[in-house]
Write a protein that holds these residues in place. Structure first.
Motif, PDB file in Angstrom:
ATOM      1  N   SER A  73       0.831  -1.203   0.000  1.00 45.12           N
ATOM      2  CA  SER A  73       0.000   0.000   0.000  1.00 45.12           C
ATOM      3  C   SER A  73       0.863   1.251   0.000  1.00 45.12           C
ATOM      4  O   SER A  73       1.941   1.267   0.609  1.00 45.12           O
TER       5      SER A  73
ATOM      6  N   ALA B   9       1.626   4.992   1.380  1.00 44.48           N
ATOM      7  CA  ALA B   9       1.538   5.477   2.759  1.00 44.48           C
ATOM      8  C   ALA B   9       1.250   6.966   2.795  1.00 44.48           C
ATOM      9  O   ALA B   9       1.856   7.738   2.053  1.00 44.48           O
ATOM     10  N   TYR B  10       0.330   7.356   3.664  1.00 42.98           N
ATOM     11  CA  TYR B  10       0.038   8.755   3.964  1.00 42.98           C
ATOM     12  C   TYR B  10      -0.262   9.565   2.707  1.00 42.98           C
ATOM     13  O   TYR B  10       0.427  10.527   2.377  1.00 42.98           O
TER      14      TYR B  10
ATOM     15  N   GLU C  76      -4.404  12.162   9.360  1.00 36.55           N
ATOM     16  CA  GLU C  76      -4.636  10.753   9.643  1.00 36.55           C
ATOM     17  C   GLU C  76      -4.632  10.480  11.145  1.00 36.55           C
ATOM     18  O   GLU C  76      -5.364   9.636  11.635  1.00 36.55           O
TER      19      GLU C  76
ATOM     20  N   THR D 107      -3.778   4.554   5.917  1.00 35.66           N
ATOM     21  CA  THR D 107      -2.495   4.206   6.520  1.00 35.66           C
ATOM     22  C   THR D 107      -2.649   3.911   8.002  1.00 35.66           C
ATOM     23  O   THR D 107      -2.159   2.902   8.510  1.00 35.66           O
TER      24      THR D 107
ATOM     25  N   MET E 219       4.870  -0.625   2.797  1.00 37.01           N
ATOM     26  CA  MET E 219       4.425   0.713   2.462  1.00 37.01           C
ATOM     27  C   MET E 219       5.566   1.543   1.912  1.00 37.01           C
ATOM     28  O   MET E 219       6.728   1.366   2.273  1.00 37.01           O
TER      29      MET E 219
ATOM     30  N   ARG F 165       6.121   5.749  -0.206  1.00 32.74           N
ATOM     31  CA  ARG F 165       5.437   6.979  -0.604  1.00 32.74           C
ATOM     32  C   ARG F 165       6.338   7.805  -1.524  1.00 32.74           C
ATOM     33  O   ARG F 165       7.517   7.539  -1.652  1.00 32.74           O
TER      34      ARG F 165
END
Length: 277
Positions: free
Chosen positions: A245, A247-248, A255, A262, A275, A277
């Protein structure tokens, strides 16, 4: 394609060792070099003591952190000689605010960081993950308590929304995706009028196919408040042993206050999560 430099960070001798165990497993499988960082943290709030107490408090807390570092060093040096990997150990004791720049400097040349999942038994785990993602800009594989490194083969679930964070995670996970039997590209509530509305996961499926990964696309309705909860439910349904996934996608503050994909994954995941990004 494989990871060639894998890192992990230990901060507390009483915390679980799933991160180190998983890092050893992956390093052995991919013939990677394993960098182990022992970092103990001196948490000092120097503005809350009477005059003259600050130096004594810092000195005592630093001494305790250094003793913990020596304990962890000895444990690693006893543990690692029997493992089938090339490894190196670096250790340091840092003040709390210095943790992020220290990790940014040390971890930026590795391919993957393996850590325990936050919100378990290590109060420093969340800070470690955020330092790796934001400062070192490295992908992080997080291992929940009681879990092990994702096996080769099997099923990997990948959350996909077309965003830069999701694409970065997919690229970072390629060595694991290439070893999987199938990658489940999970798209939740795609926009009705987006550019990819007729085939929302087609470009990603083609990308993975050209990298030697068989993939399937699943388009799901948003039936839970947070996307992370839907990804976890889907992972259980298909038997995925790893979730990939971004992230953020929102700010960390948002969040933390309102929740998000996340945050829900980091708090609830019962299987490894990768994760980036």
């Amino acid at each position: 394609m494989a990871y060639k430099i894998i890192s992990t960070v230990l901060t507390d001798s009483d915390a679980s060792t799933e991160g180190l165990d998983a890092a050893i497993t992956l390093a052995a499988r991919m013939d990677a070099h394993l960098e182990i960082f022992v970092v103990t943290i001196c948490h000092s709030e120097t503005n809350n003591y009477f005059m003259g107490a600050e130096a004594m408090t810092i000195e005592r807390q630093t001494r305790d952190a250094m003793a913990e570092r020596e304990k962890l060093d000895a444990w690693v040096n006893d543990r690692m000689p029997g493992e089938p990997v090339r490894w190196a150990l670096q250790s340091a004791t840092v003040q709390g605010p210095a943790l992020t720049p220290y990790l940014a400097r040390k971890l930026r040349f590795c391919d993957l960081v393996v850590l325990p999942r936050p919100y378990q038994d290590n109060p420093d785990a969340e800070a470690l993950v955020e330092a790796c993602l934001f400062a070192a800009e490295r992908p992080v594989l997080m291992i929940p308590k009681g879990c092990k490194a994702p096996d080769a083969g099997g099923h990997i679930l990948m959350g996909w929304n077309g965003g830069a964070e999701a694409l970065a995670a997919a690229r970072a996970a390629l060595p694991l995706l290439q070893q999987a039997d199938v990658a489940d590209i999970c798209i939740i509530d795609p926009p009705m009028h987006g550019a990819d509305r007729s085939d929302p996961g087609g470009a990603m499926a083609q990308y993975l196919m050209r990298h030697g990964t068989r993939s399937e696309v699943a388009v799901l309705a948003k039936t839970e408040p947070h996307v992370g909860e839907i990804l976890l439910r889907r992972a259980r349904e298909v038997g995925a042993h790893l979730i990939v996934s971004g992230a953020y996608g929102h700010s960390r503050l948002r969040e933390a206050v309102f929740g998000g994909a996340t945050r829900s994954l980091l708090e609830r995941a019962d299987r490894p999560i990768l994760m980036s990004r």
